[in-house]
Design an enzyme around this catalytic site. Sequence first.
Site, PDB file in Angstrom:
ATOM      1  N   LYS A   1       0.842  -1.271  -0.177  1.00  0.00           N
ATOM      2  CA  LYS A   1       0.084  -0.100   0.008  1.00  0.00           C
ATOM      3  C   LYS A   1       0.680   1.502  -0.251  1.00  0.00           C
ATOM      4  CE  LYS A   1      -4.227   1.320   2.372  1.00  0.00           C
ATOM      5  NZ  LYS A   1      -4.649   1.610   1.011  1.00  0.00           N
TER       6      LYS A   1
HETATM    7  N1  PPE Z   1      -7.792  -1.556  -2.943  1.00  0.00           N
HETATM    8  C1  PPE Z   1      -7.583  -0.856  -2.611  1.00  0.00           C
HETATM    9  C2  PPE Z   1      -6.138  -0.341  -4.612  1.00  0.00           C
HETATM   10  C3  PPE Z   1      -7.158  -0.001  -1.822  1.00  0.00           C
HETATM   11  O1  PPE Z   1      -6.940   1.317  -1.779  1.00  0.00           O
HETATM   12  C4  PPE Z   1      -7.965  -0.069  -0.360  1.00  0.00           C
HETATM   13  C5  PPE Z   1      -8.148   0.042   0.561  1.00  0.00           C
HETATM   14  C6  PPE Z   1      -8.683  -1.931  -0.513  1.00  0.00           C
HETATM   15  C7  PPE Z   1      -8.178  -2.733  -2.182  1.00  0.00           C
HETATM   16  C8  PPE Z   1      -8.985  -2.919   0.274  1.00  0.00           C
HETATM   17  O2  PPE Z   1      -8.378  -3.582   1.176  1.00  0.00           O
HETATM   18  P1  PPE Z   1      -8.339  -3.040   2.852  1.00  0.00           P
HETATM   19  O3  PPE Z   1      -8.709  -1.595   3.081  1.00  0.00           O
HETATM   20  O4  PPE Z   1      -7.486  -3.227   3.579  1.00  0.00           O
HETATM   21  O5  PPE Z   1      -9.912  -3.818   2.944  1.00  0.00           O
HETATM   22  N2  PPE Z   1      -8.029   1.478   0.356  1.00  0.00           N
HETATM   23  C9  PPE Z   1      -7.939   2.226   1.012  1.00  0.00           C
HETATM   24  C10 PPE Z   1      -8.032   3.821   0.965  1.00  0.00           C
HETATM   25  C11 PPE Z   1      -9.007   4.682   0.437  1.00  0.00           C
HETATM   26  C12 PPE Z   1      -8.874   5.887   0.475  1.00  0.00           C
HETATM   27  O6  PPE Z   1      -9.072   6.581  -0.850  1.00  0.00           O
HETATM   28  O7  PPE Z   1      -7.288   7.014   0.777  1.00  0.00           O
HETATM   29  C13 PPE Z   1      -9.085   2.204   2.639  1.00  0.00           C
HETATM   30  O8  PPE Z   1     -10.810   2.359   2.037  1.00  0.00           O
HETATM   31  O9  PPE Z   1      -9.171   2.527   3.282  1.00  0.00           O
END
Ligand code: PPE
Length: 308
Positions: free
Chosen positions: A158
Amino acid sequence: MAMKADYIWFDGAFVPWEEAKVHVLSHVLHYGSSVFEGIRCYNTKGGPAVFCLPQHIKRLYNSCKVYRMEVPYTPEEMTRAILETVAKNGLKECYIRPLVFRGYGQLGVEPRTCPVQVIIAAWEWGAYLGAEALEQGVDVGISSWRRMAPDTFPASTKAGGHYTNSQLIRMEAVDHGYAEGIALDVYGYVSEGSGENLFLVQDGVIFTPPLSASILGGITRQCVITLARDLGYEVREMFISREQLYVADELFFTGTAAEITPIRSVDHITIGQGRRGPVTAALQAEFFKIVSGEVPDRYHWLTPVPQG
Ligand code: PPE
């Protein structure tokens, strides 16, 4: 909702929100050299509790490992600092953003002469894709932007810089009138949204793209897989093609910010009945029961925030 709280944890100490600043020549501003997490804290019946904190800490340190960033704090110290940030700001339900970044030192692509710095911020943040989204579902489109090839950027980390790709996907989607875009991977298989993982329901079976489809290994994704299997659904990680989305019975996004958000159309094609389907509803209901403390935290997903 205003993005504001009283204090930000900055390199080991709390500073007032307005004073949490960096130099304009910080490496991160020029080259996207940061890694971060997005974590939710829920106001459960037993008080504020952070969702999947150990999993987020683990992913944060894994992202740092890949990008050769040495965090000057132990995972235990970071865990404590995150809980303290919520408590110090008197927050009950919030979004928490720990960020590890390369600070001010020398410019130039090789980053390791710059100090590694850490901040933790927290603020109140409501529904990610709009207030209606959780119930009504969202309209999305397939992006003309792809997710990164596996040998270009490490998609499962990330990293701040990766979100230039997400921004292109999201801006294109918004310009086309969609709430969100879905990106394909470099081979043409379905990958994920700009900030969410994706699930498909077909004939009662749940499918989701594998980690090898250039997705972020979502923590909510893993929770939903666990939850679904426990509820008796079969869950398969499988490469998904674009047209499979169009003819699915149900589609939904998962993510920390998006939680479990139904998708009601893709490229203007109605998905299922064009509203939240029964499997999505069942998973949502169980998810929200757990994070509200209405049912026991049987998977140990919640870390209570010590109130000092
Ligand atoms: N894919 C991506 C590209 C992504 O950024 C997130 C989280 C996910 C999948 C889901 O991952 P998880 O949160 O571990 O279930 N995106 C984060 C950032 C959003 C933002 O706008 O900043 C979030 O949901 O916190």
